[in-house]
Design a protein around this motif. Structure first.
Motif, PDB file in Angstrom:
ATOM      1  N   SER A 135       0.829  -1.214   0.000  1.00  0.00           N
ATOM      2  CA  SER A 135       0.000   0.000   0.000  1.00  0.00           C
ATOM      3  C   SER A 135       0.859   1.258   0.000  1.00  0.00           C
ATOM      4  O   SER A 135       1.829   1.356   0.746  1.00  0.00           O
ATOM      5  CB  SER A 135      -0.903   0.001   1.234  1.00  0.00           C
ATOM      6  OG  SER A 135      -1.577   1.238   1.331  1.00  0.00           O
ATOM      7  N   THR A 136       0.468   2.207  -0.842  1.00  0.00           N
ATOM      8  CA  THR A 136       1.172   3.489  -0.821  1.00  0.00           C
ATOM      9  C   THR A 136       0.543   4.452   0.189  1.00  0.00           C
ATOM     10  O   THR A 136       1.089   5.515   0.460  1.00  0.00           O
ATOM     11  CB  THR A 136       1.099   4.165  -2.208  1.00  0.00           C
ATOM     12  OG1 THR A 136      -0.284   4.309  -2.584  1.00  0.00           O
ATOM     13  CG2 THR A 136       1.816   3.334  -3.250  1.00  0.00           C
ATOM     14  N   SER A 137      -0.591   4.060   0.731  1.00  0.00           N
ATOM     15  CA  SER A 137      -1.265   4.968   1.662  1.00  0.00           C
ATOM     16  C   SER A 137      -0.655   4.910   3.053  1.00  0.00           C
ATOM     17  O   SER A 137      -0.819   5.847   3.831  1.00  0.00           O
ATOM     18  CB  SER A 137      -2.757   4.622   1.745  1.00  0.00           C
ATOM     19  OG  SER A 137      -3.376   4.827   0.504  1.00  0.00           O
ATOM     20  N   ILE A 138      -0.027   3.818   3.370  1.00  0.00           N
ATOM     21  CA  ILE A 138       0.496   3.694   4.740  1.00  0.00           C
ATOM     22  C   ILE A 138       1.986   3.432   4.718  1.00  0.00           C
ATOM     23  O   ILE A 138       2.539   2.888   3.764  1.00  0.00           O
ATOM     24  CB  ILE A 138      -0.228   2.567   5.510  1.00  0.00           C
ATOM     25  CG1 ILE A 138      -0.035   1.221   4.788  1.00  0.00           C
ATOM     26  CG2 ILE A 138      -1.704   2.888   5.669  1.00  0.00           C
ATOM     27  CD1 ILE A 138      -0.579   0.048   5.579  1.00  0.00           C
ATOM     28  N   ASP A 139       2.623   3.846   5.815  1.00  0.00           N
ATOM     29  CA  ASP A 139       4.051   3.581   5.998  1.00  0.00           C
ATOM     30  C   ASP A 139       4.241   2.291   6.776  1.00  0.00           C
ATOM     31  O   ASP A 139       5.021   1.431   6.388  1.00  0.00           O
ATOM     32  CB  ASP A 139       4.683   4.734   6.795  1.00  0.00           C
ATOM     33  CG  ASP A 139       5.202   5.823   5.882  1.00  0.00           C
ATOM     34  OD1 ASP A 139       5.332   5.556   4.668  1.00  0.00           O
ATOM     35  OD2 ASP A 139       5.442   6.938   6.376  1.00  0.00           O
ATOM     36  N   ASP A 140       3.568   2.230   7.902  1.00  0.00           N
ATOM     37  CA  ASP A 140       3.801   1.102   8.816  1.00  0.00           C
ATOM     38  C   ASP A 140       2.481   0.583   9.364  1.00  0.00           C
ATOM     39  O   ASP A 140       1.501   1.321   9.486  1.00  0.00           O
ATOM     40  CB  ASP A 140       4.655   1.540  10.017  1.00  0.00           C
ATOM     41  CG  ASP A 140       6.000   2.084   9.575  1.00  0.00           C
ATOM     42  OD1 ASP A 140       6.659   1.434   8.748  1.00  0.00           O
ATOM     43  OD2 ASP A 140       6.349   3.188  10.055  1.00  0.00           O
ATOM     44  N   ILE A 141       2.526  -0.700   9.718  1.00  0.00           N
ATOM     45  CA  ILE A 141       1.467  -1.273  10.546  1.00  0.00           C
ATOM     46  C   ILE A 141       2.163  -1.800  11.796  1.00  0.00           C
ATOM     47  O   ILE A 141       3.244  -2.403  11.711  1.00  0.00           O
ATOM     48  CB  ILE A 141       0.750  -2.429   9.833  1.00  0.00           C
ATOM     49  CG1 ILE A 141       0.114  -1.933   8.519  1.00  0.00           C
ATOM     50  CG2 ILE A 141      -0.308  -3.046  10.739  1.00  0.00           C
ATOM     51  CD1 ILE A 141      -0.553  -3.032   7.726  1.00  0.00           C
ATOM     52  N   PHE A 142       1.599  -1.494  12.929  1.00  0.00           N
ATOM     53  CA  PHE A 142       2.208  -2.004  14.154  1.00  0.00           C
ATOM     54  C   PHE A 142       1.124  -2.402  15.150  1.00  0.00           C
ATOM     55  O   PHE A 142      -0.045  -2.003  15.013  1.00  0.00           O
ATOM     56  CB  PHE A 142       3.204  -1.014  14.760  1.00  0.00           C
ATOM     57  CG  PHE A 142       2.643   0.346  15.053  1.00  0.00           C
ATOM     58  CD1 PHE A 142       2.491   1.300  14.054  1.00  0.00           C
ATOM     59  CD2 PHE A 142       2.277   0.691  16.361  1.00  0.00           C
ATOM     60  CE1 PHE A 142       1.990   2.565  14.350  1.00  0.00           C
ATOM     61  CE2 PHE A 142       1.783   1.945  16.652  1.00  0.00           C
ATOM     62  CZ  PHE A 142       1.645   2.888  15.640  1.00  0.00           C
ATOM     63  N   PHE A 143       1.556  -3.177  16.102  1.00  0.00           N
ATOM     64  CA  PHE A 143       0.621  -3.725  17.084  1.00  0.00           C
ATOM     65  C   PHE A 143       1.247  -3.544  18.465  1.00  0.00           C
ATOM     66  O   PHE A 143       2.399  -3.889  18.683  1.00  0.00           O
ATOM     67  CB  PHE A 143       0.380  -5.209  16.782  1.00  0.00           C
ATOM     68  CG  PHE A 143      -0.611  -5.861  17.705  1.00  0.00           C
ATOM     69  CD1 PHE A 143      -1.967  -5.914  17.371  1.00  0.00           C
ATOM     70  CD2 PHE A 143      -0.203  -6.440  18.911  1.00  0.00           C
ATOM     71  CE1 PHE A 143      -2.882  -6.532  18.226  1.00  0.00           C
ATOM     72  CE2 PHE A 143      -1.119  -7.040  19.766  1.00  0.00           C
ATOM     73  CZ  PHE A 143      -2.464  -7.088  19.429  1.00  0.00           C
TER      74      PHE A 143
END
Lengths: 622, 333
Positions: A108-116
């Motif tokens: 995805s170009t919309s987000i940089d990172d996903i974190f939990f």
């Protein structure tokens, strides 16, 4: 000879100028009105178009931002779905999820990172390993993230040194909260959306301002305005106040820089979306259009003025020709004609003018001939008059000489000097003497009249005493009063100066003639001589209680040889020259004579004369 | 001796400022004189106070503030806590760890506001070291100053489950950044707002591991006073907190003007350098979810706990006595 009226007309009164001005006014007013209306409509439309364009861009940007946010949420949802599909142990879940989040974030170009992160705020796994181990429990989104899905408004992240936008969603294992899934948006995408400035010219821009201290969240296109700093303007204030709208206001760069702006509150980002363009640039096309309109208006006006000038010239040129011809005729050039060969009203006017000129020429010729004849007759009449006067003067002189001899000898005879006359002879001699005196008086009156008419009367002014004159005249006529038993009253105005300037002889002739007439036509009663002051002069008034003069006779009583009627001449005697002489002498002295009379009651002759006072030689008075 | 000249100049300047017409806008009653002991020399780190004075925020509170700079003098480092306890100043600046230690020592000091909402302390490295997270420290040489910084650093290692023996931790002996940029050490524990900016100014691209990102957070530039002052002059304390908060807002809104205020206190400063440092400081002052001057109980608690764990405090203290939120707006975090 009548002088010719000049054709000079005041500049502003000239028909050509007036007609040209009329054309100009008639053309200019609608042109100015139309130009103004069109210019204003164009301006209003331009402004409306600018606002509409800004609004369109603003809506487009907000839709792109919504799409961007929605895309991020979908990535978060995708991540959450992947977590739910793996319901094994928590450890294996996390291990599996790490690879999953990397795939999602990379795709995805919309987000940089996903974190939990766990409920304590410690990041357990992330698409970016750098984030693992960090603690987010003091981040502003932390508390809300544990409760429900949450989007944290953009903020400047100290750790990354960039703008951060975080969306979170709590994750449960049954009823147990095991942590929070979060995505960190790629805020470069936000900049990309804002930096796309199609339709915004050289000065237009869109930017986001955070409610947090009015911070700029995306960069200004102008240098010197940094991110994460507070700037303000009317548009920014409106947007951060939750308003949506447009306006013309001073920019954040300077209140002096006026911008067209569209402001829009973006609730999810808790930010204002501002779309602006400098007024100067936005209106440059309008200004150019307005200049074109004005130039066109000036051109049309110039054409109208030119056409007006030509038309005016066509109309006024023949008028000028006619005017010049009229002036020439007025100056005596009666053969002047208007040379116009036109069939319109002006041609008819020219023909009529020429006819009139011909008539004037003919009439003038006749008048000149009549004038010449009249002048010749006048010259003859004058010569005749002169000859008559000369003849009268000569004749009078010639008549007086023998009469004087007759008078002299009769006087000697009556005085008894050496000749003894019988009573009958003495009576005849006395009659001869009396008639010779009357004849001599008649001749003297003729002489005076002829002198006056011949213009040879010369008045000699000298100091005289009115009172002395009155006594003198009284002495001369007292014999008449006594002879007819009439009362003779002399009144002298004490206000009359003792000495005045006047021709004694002329005054005496006037007074004696009037007194003589009074006594002549009065049978009983009295005759009064009054010398008195009047306004601006003095008067000699002789009143009697005689037969009076009928009103019809008053018109010719002063004419020569006229009495009231022929019978009176026979009844009272006289030549009819006395009153004529009185009038002429009075006028010669600068005065006049007037008459008041009532038949049967009497008459009053009043001679008014200018008063001239001798101030020096009083001793020379009569 | 080098420090004496600027101190004298500063005192003269302060005296002049105190006597200037802009400062003697004397409402009735007469303004209350307060002296504030700074924690370091007059520079960007005290710009909030310079600005609060120069922009009239103390005067608005009917206070006539005198700022006293710290640093070193002939007697050594000027300790703000001792200055307040000695009565040399009514208010002063310190940090959360030192204030907790003072309370543990029985000193009646109470924090009333914190200029920084997050600690500027970080592990600063250069990109070639590859240190982007705490676990990357293993096998590298890290310089740390003794005292509070070392305690925080060790706490970071502890909380991140890093074996301290795997990191070559050495004592930091220089205030400068030369050991880092010269390659003598791989990383140094220092302030991002000072050494971090200095590394950038030297032409390098510093990498930060911000302590606060890992929950190791303490307060710096904490304004404190004494229990007596709070008990006897609560309005004066409230006025100081209000003026400081408004000064902080001015700094956030206009750092350039704030640095000009600071330069009036210390003309030897380089304006551009000071502005860069102040601009790096602002994100730590103005943090989303935290109001200017605010304080969190958990930061105070964390500070206390790691002091106990590190053995710096031998006995726990009642943390709630170390600070008060009484003078901050009600929504203070």
């Amino acid at each position: 000879m009548q002088t010719a009226t000049t054709t000079h007309i005041p500049f502003f009164s000239r028909l050509r100028l007036r007609l040209t001005a009329l054309f100009l006014v008639v053309a200019i007013i609608p042109i100015v009105l139309i130009t103004t209306i069109v210019a204003r409509q164009v301006e209003a439309q331009s402004r409306s178009q600018i606002f509409n364009q800004l609004e369109s861009i603003s809506i487009l940007k907000s839709q792109q931002i919504d799409q961007w946010l929605q895309d991020g949420r979908e990535q978060l949802a995708l991540f959450l779905v992947s977590l739910q599909h793996d319901s094994a142990t928590q450890a294996s879940l996390f291990e599996h999820a790490t690879s999953t989040v990397r795939q999602i974030a990379d795709a995805s170009t919309s987000i940089d990172d996903i974190f939990f992160y766990n409920p304590q705020g410690e990041v357990i796994f992330s698409s970016d390993e750098v984030l693992v181990g960090r603690v987010v429990n003091r981040q502003s989104y932390f508390d809300a993230s544990l409760v429900e899905d949450h989007l944290q408004a953009p903020f400047f992240d100290v750790s990354s040194g960039t703008l951060a936008l975080i969306a979170t969603s709590p994750v449960y294992n049954g009823d147990e909260l095991i942590g929070v899934a979060a995505i960190r948006y790629n805020t470069e995408e936000l900049n990309r959306i804002m930096f796309e400035r199609t339709g915004l010219g050289e000065t237009g821009e869109t930017y986001l301002v955070s409610r947090e201290n009015n911070y700029f969240l995306t960069a200004s296109r102008f240098e010197g305005y940094t991110l994460n700093r507070a700037y303000t303007s009317a548009g920014i204030e409106q947007a951060l106040g939750g308003q949506v709208g447009s306006g013309l206001y001073g920019d954040y760069r300077s209140p002096a820089v006026s911008v067209f702006g569209n402001y829009r509150w973006l609730p999810e980002l808790e930010s204002g979306l501002i779309t602006e363009i400098d007024e100067e640039e936005a209106l440059s096309a309008l200004n150019q259009a307005q200049v074109t309109i004005v130039i066109l208006a000036i051109l049309v006006s110039a054409i109208v003025v030119f056409v007006g000038f030509i038309v005016t010239n066509i109309l006024t040129r023949p008028i000028s020709q006619i005017t010049n011809s009229a002036s020439a005729i007025a100056q005596g050039h009666f053969d002047q004609r208007v040379l116009l060969t036109r069939s319109d009203e002006i041609g008819v006017l020219a023909t009529a003018f020429n006819n009139m000129a011909q008539a004037v020429q003919d009439r003038t010729l006749q008048m000149e001939e009549a004038r010449d004849e009249a002048l010749a007759a006048q010259r003859i009449a004058r010569e005749n008059s002169r000859l008559k006067s000369e003849f009268l003067s000569t004749m009078s002189h010639e008549l007086r000489t023998p009469l004087n001899a007759i008078e002299g000898f009769t006087s000697i005879m009556l005085s008894g000097m050496g000749i003894e006359l019988s009573p009958r002879a003495e009576d005849m001699v006395r009659r001869v003497s009396m008639n010779s005196k009357r004849l001599l008086q008649l001749i003297n009156d003729f002489l005076d009249l002829s002198r006056i008419e011949a213009g040879r009367l010369e008045l000699v002014k000298s100091p005289v005493s009115p009172e002395g004159l009155a006594h003198k005249w009284q002495n001369e006529v007292s014999v008449l009063a006594e002879g007819k038993g009439l009362e003779f009253i002399v009144n002298i105005d004490p206000n009359l100066p003792p000495i005045i300037l006047g021709d004694e002889d002329a005054l005496s002739k006037v007074a004696i003639n009037l007194l003589g007439n009074a006594f002549k036509f009065t049978q009983q009663g009295q005759v009064t001589l009054e010398l008195s002051c009047i306004s601006g002069g003095w008067k000699i008034a002789v009143s009697d209680t005689g037969i009076g003069i009928p009103s019809h006779a008053r018109e010719y009583i002063f004419e020569e040889f006229r009495q009231v009627d022929g019978s009176s001449k026979r009844l009272y005697g006289g030549t009819g020259l006395g009153l004529s002489l009185v009038q002429k002498l009075s006028r010669a002295m600068g005065g006049n004579v007037s008459l008041q009379s009532e038949v049967g009651k009497g008459s009053i002759f009043t001679v008014t004369l200018p008063l001239e006072v001798e101030t020096i030689a009083q001793g020379a008075a009569v | 001796m080098k420090r004496i000249v600027p101190v004298i100049i500063t005192i003269i300047l302060i005296s002049l400022v105190a006597c200037s017409p802009t400062q003697v806008a004397t409402p009735t009653p007469a303004p209350t004189a307060v002296s504030i002991q700074l924690s370091w020399i007059n520079e960007y780190s005290s710009s909030v106070f310079h600005t609060a004075v120069r922009n009239g925020h103390f005067a608005e509170q009917n206070l006539e503030a005198t700022l006293i700079e710290a640093g070193f003098n002939d007697a050594g480092f000027i300790d703000p806590i001792q200055a307040v306890l000695n009565g040399e100043a009514e208010f002063a600046l310190s940090n959360s760890a030192s204030l907790i230690e003072a309370r543990a020592a029985g000193q009646p000091v109470v924090a009333i506001a914190s200029v920084l909402q997050r600690s500027p302390l970080a592990v600063i490295s250069l990109p070639e070291a590859g240190i982007t997270r705490p676990e990357d420290l293993a096998g590298h040489t890290v310089s740390v100053a003794d005292g509070g910084a070392r305690a925080v650093y060790e706490t970071l290692l502890l909380t991140q489950n890093i074996d301290a023996s795997t990191v070559n931790t050495v004592a930091r002996t220089s205030f400068g950044i030369e050991p880092l940029i010269n390659g003598e050490v791989d990383a140094m524990v220092a302030w991002i707002i000072n050494e971090g900016v200095a590394v950038e100014e030297a032409g390098f691209d510093p990498q930060f591991i911000l302590m606060s990102d890992y929950g190791v957070d303490t307060y710096d530039f904490v304004v404190f006073t004494t229990e007596t002052m709070i008990a006897e002059h609560p309005e004066t304390v409230r006025g100081v907190v209000t003026a400081v908060r408004e000064g902080a807002q001015d700094v956030v809104d206009n750092p350039a003007q704030s640095i000009e205020n600071t330069l009036t206190y210390n003309s030897e400063l380089v304006q551009a350098e000071q502005l860069r440092r102040l601009e790096a400081t602002i994100p730590l002052m103005n943090v989303p979810g935290h109001q200017l001057g605010g304080m969190d109980a958990e930061v105070w608690q964390f500070t206390h706990d790691f002091l106990v764990e590190r053995g710096i405090l031998t006995e726990p203290v009642d943390v709630s006595e170390v600070y008060t939120l009484e003078f901050l707006p009600n929504d203070a975090a």
